[in-house]
Design an enzyme around this catalytic site. Structure first.
Site, short mmCIF file in Angstrom:
data_model
loop_
_atom_site.label_atom_id
_atom_site.label_comp_id
_atom_site.label_asym_id
_atom_site.label_seq_id
_atom_site.Cartn_x
_atom_site.Cartn_y
_atom_site.Cartn_z
N GLN A 17 -10.49 -15.18 4.17
CA GLN A 17 -11.03 -15.03 5.68
C GLN A 17 -9.42 -13.94 6.56
OE1 GLN A 17 -10.34 -17.25 9.48
NE2 GLN A 17 -10.55 -18.80 7.39
N GLU A 139 -5.58 -21.59 4.64
CA GLU A 139 -5.02 -21.56 5.77
C GLU A 139 -4.10 -22.76 6.36
OE1 GLU A 139 -6.30 -20.12 9.41
OE2 GLU A 139 -4.86 -21.92 9.65
N ASP A 168 -5.00 -18.19 8.53
CA ASP A 168 -5.88 -16.67 8.66
C ASP A 168 -6.40 -15.94 9.32
OD1 ASP A 168 -5.58 -18.10 5.65
OD2 ASP A 168 -8.16 -19.20 6.04
N GLY A 247 4.03 -25.02 28.29
CA GLY A 247 4.96 -24.14 28.48
C GLY A 247 5.27 -25.10 30.24
N GLY A 248 5.94 -23.99 31.50
CA GLY A 248 6.94 -25.06 32.04
C GLY A 248 5.78 -25.23 33.70
N1 CAO Z 1 -12.67 -7.14 -11.10
C1 CAO Z 1 -11.66 -7.87 -11.57
N2 CAO Z 1 -10.61 -8.21 -10.96
C2 CAO Z 1 -10.56 -8.50 -9.82
C3 CAO Z 1 -11.01 -8.47 -8.48
C4 CAO Z 1 -12.31 -7.35 -9.32
N3 CAO Z 1 -12.75 -6.03 -8.18
N4 CAO Z 1 -10.84 -8.34 -8.11
C5 CAO Z 1 -10.60 -9.48 -8.29
N5 CAO Z 1 -9.93 -9.57 -9.17
C6 CAO Z 1 -9.08 -10.74 -10.40
C7 CAO Z 1 -7.65 -10.76 -10.12
O1 CAO Z 1 -7.26 -9.37 -10.40
C8 CAO Z 1 -7.38 -12.09 -9.75
O2 CAO Z 1 -7.07 -12.11 -11.33
P1 CAO Z 1 -5.81 -12.77 -12.26
O3 CAO Z 1 -5.15 -13.65 -11.87
O4 CAO Z 1 -6.04 -12.73 -13.70
O5 CAO Z 1 -4.82 -11.79 -12.12
C9 CAO Z 1 -8.64 -12.93 -9.39
O6 CAO Z 1 -9.59 -12.17 -9.59
C10 CAO Z 1 -8.52 -14.09 -8.65
O7 CAO Z 1 -7.50 -13.57 -7.89
P2 CAO Z 1 -6.59 -13.91 -6.88
O8 CAO Z 1 -5.58 -15.01 -7.85
O9 CAO Z 1 -6.17 -13.81 -5.34
O10 CAO Z 1 -7.78 -15.33 -6.63
P3 CAO Z 1 -7.87 -16.85 -6.07
O11 CAO Z 1 -9.41 -17.51 -5.68
O12 CAO Z 1 -7.78 -17.96 -7.58
O13 CAO Z 1 -6.87 -17.51 -5.07
C11 CAO Z 1 -6.13 -17.54 -2.93
C12 CAO Z 1 -7.48 -17.39 -3.51
C13 CAO Z 1 -6.71 -17.34 -1.31
C14 CAO Z 1 -5.43 -18.81 -2.71
C15 CAO Z 1 -5.21 -16.23 -2.80
O14 CAO Z 1 -5.21 -15.27 -3.14
C16 CAO Z 1 -4.20 -16.56 -2.25
O15 CAO Z 1 -2.67 -17.02 -2.32
N6 CAO Z 1 -3.80 -14.70 -1.46
C17 CAO Z 1 -2.80 -15.15 -0.44
C18 CAO Z 1 -2.86 -15.80 0.58
C19 CAO Z 1 -4.05 -15.90 1.42
O16 CAO Z 1 -4.40 -14.82 1.30
N7 CAO Z 1 -4.22 -17.22 2.21
C20 CAO Z 1 -5.80 -16.95 2.51
C21 CAO Z 1 -6.69 -17.31 1.66
S1 CAO Z 1 -8.19 -17.25 3.13
O17 CAO Z 1 -7.70 -18.98 2.87
#
Ligand code: CAO
Length: 425
Positions: A17, A139, A168, A247-248
């Site tokens: 998001q 979030e 988010d 606020g106030g």
């Molecule tokens: N081709 C190949 N690999 C891909 C890819 C693509 N096109 N797109 C993504 N990937 C891979 C990434 O390289 C990553 O791989 P590795 O961990 O093995 O290096 C993997 O997909 C997963 O990425 P991620 O760790 O970002 O995803 P997740 O689902 O495990 O975590 C989230 C999700 C949101 C917790 C994490 O991305 C995060 O903390 N983001 C920053 C904060 C944020 O934006 N949070 C809000 C999210 S909305 O609620």
């Protein structure tokens, strides 16, 4: 008519998001947003909270309007050729991967700058540099760590998260502003830069008034406009303030006619000082206009609970819309508690494009929130979200200028297709 960000091309490496909110806003302002998704899988939200089997969820469609989608395996050597090309062809790269994920793909800031020194690299992370910088964040974690949860809810209840996605969508909005500022600065410097919006920081920015109150509390030990005053007690941290105004001008949520069966038959009522005389007349308490216990704002503060109970005895005789009509005639600030159903049906929001109906080839018509930012010379036309990989060929040919043999080579390499199909090839 042209758009404010015409000519700006965004490499959109976002998911879920926070990041997609940012790039959707930029797309609405006119940028060409190319979303890179994992072959066969795509943004995880495509499949989350689905209301129709095998059709992109509303979660996805409502965060990815006006974008193009290309599927590329960014860890495949041939996929890297595509991404390298896009980095060279784009102005901004936006990502919200977990900390370190982009580096593991090989796209460090140094590598990105090597490919395109004008690139603006914008990231959402859960936390900025510090003890939690390596944490994954969603979030509600941000709402808790940014100070929102400890200050939301009632004094006698647990911390509460709010339905507004301030962690988010709020951070996505902050990031979009940073990107636009960096684009502006690039006009003078010719250089790109990194833009970071941490979710904790974004939430805290939106909770600014609570840090204000923390310091007021530390100095005086009491906050007269909080519901804890004068009967409750204050500790050493800002308490939950229920529905008090931030606020106030004191305010509270009051019952209206029908509250017994309708959970949203309520109105937010503000006892704004300049209209106090009118409030007294409307609620049938004209004697309060001159009564020294009620006439001045300071005198009212210890009596707010009773004042709101008296106002509520009046609002309970009216529907929230009747009360709104009457109070507005006297310039008394108030607002009905609108349900999502009421908002979805509100014609004036449709008229301004704040709620839009979008047609999708697989799901048909659905409602979405349009662009809340209105520019008179850059109107927003909301177009549907892309299907997974819908624009892969188009982007390879038109943006990267790859010829037919190069496109065929990439397709044959498996860099653009899911692993299962690779095995079958
Ligand atoms: N081709 C190949 N690999 C891909 C890819 C693509 N096109 N797109 C993504 N990937 C891979 C990434 O390289 C990553 O791989 P590795 O961990 O093995 O290096 C993997 O997909 C997963 O990425 P991620 O760790 O970002 O995803 P997740 O689902 O495990 O975590 C989230 C999700 C949101 C917790 C994490 O991305 C995060 O903390 N983001 C920053 C904060 C944020 O934006 N949070 C809000 C999210 S909305 O609620």
């Amino acid at each position: 008519m042209g758009k404010a960000l015409d000519g700006v091309r965004i490499l959109d490496f976002t998911h879920v998001q926070s990041g997609p909110t940012c790039t959707q806003l930029l797309a609405w302002l006119g940028a060409d947003v190319i979303k890179i998704e994992r072959p066969g899988v795509g943004d995880i939200t495509r499949g989350q909270l689905r209301d129709i089997p095998d059709v992109d969820s509303l979660y996805f469609t409502m965060l990815n309007h006006n974008k193009r989608s290309i599927t590329v395996d960014s860890k495949h050597p041939k996929g890297k050729e595509v991404i390298d090309g896009l980095i060279k062809a784009c102005d901004v790269m936006v990502e919200n991967f977990a900390p370190g994920a982009l580096d593991r793909m090989g796209y460090t800031w140094e590598r990105v700058q090597e490919l395109n020194p004008r690139m603006i690299m914008a990231s959402v992370k859960g936390f900025g540099p510090g003890p939690y910088e390596d944490c994954k964040v969603y979030e509600n974690v941000a709402q808790c760590a940014g100070g929102a949860a400890s200050t939301t809810g009632f004094d006698d209840g647990p911390p509460l998260v709010t339905g507004a996605q301030i962690g988010d969508s709020g951070t996505g909005l902050h990031l979009a502003l940073g990107i636009v500022a960096a684009l502006y600065q690039r006009n003078t410097t010719g250089r790109g830069q990194k833009v970071l919006a941490a979710m904790q920081d974004g939430v805290l920015n939106l909770c600014r008034v609570k840090l204000r109150d923390q310091q007021r509390l530390a100095r005086t030990g009491v906050m007269n406009e909080y519901p804890q005053y004068p009967h409750g007690t204050f500790g050493d941290a800002v308490p939950r303030a229920g529905n008090s105004s931030g606020g106030g001008q004191p305010g509270w949520i009051l019952k209206c006619k029908g509250w017994e069966t309708d959970p949203n038959a309520y109105i937010y009522f503000i006892t704004q000082a300049p209209v106090w005389d009118k409030i007294c007349e409307v609620i049938g308490k004209p004697e309060w206009i001159t009564d020294p216990n009620y006439a001045k704002p300071d005198a009212r503060l210890p009596r707010l609970k009773d004042i709101f109970a008296t106002v509520e005895a009046w609002t309970m005789t009216k529907t929230k819309f009747e009360a709104m009509d009457i109070l507005n005639k006297y310039d008394i600030p108030c607002g009905p508690i609108l349900s999502m159903k009421e908002i979805a049906e509100e014609q004036s929001l449709r008229d301004t494009g704040t709620i839009v109906e979008v047609d999708h080839p697989k799901r048909g018509k659905y409602l979405s929130v349009g662009n809340p930012i209105k520019l008179s010379d850059s109107p927003t036309d909301v177009t549907r979200s892309p299907l997974l990989g819908e624009h892969t060929d188009e982007v390879l040919r038109d943006v990267l200028k790859f010829d037919e043999s190069k496109v065929a080579e990439l397709k044959g390499s498996g860099a653009l297709t899911p692993p299962a199909r690779k095995a079958a090839e």
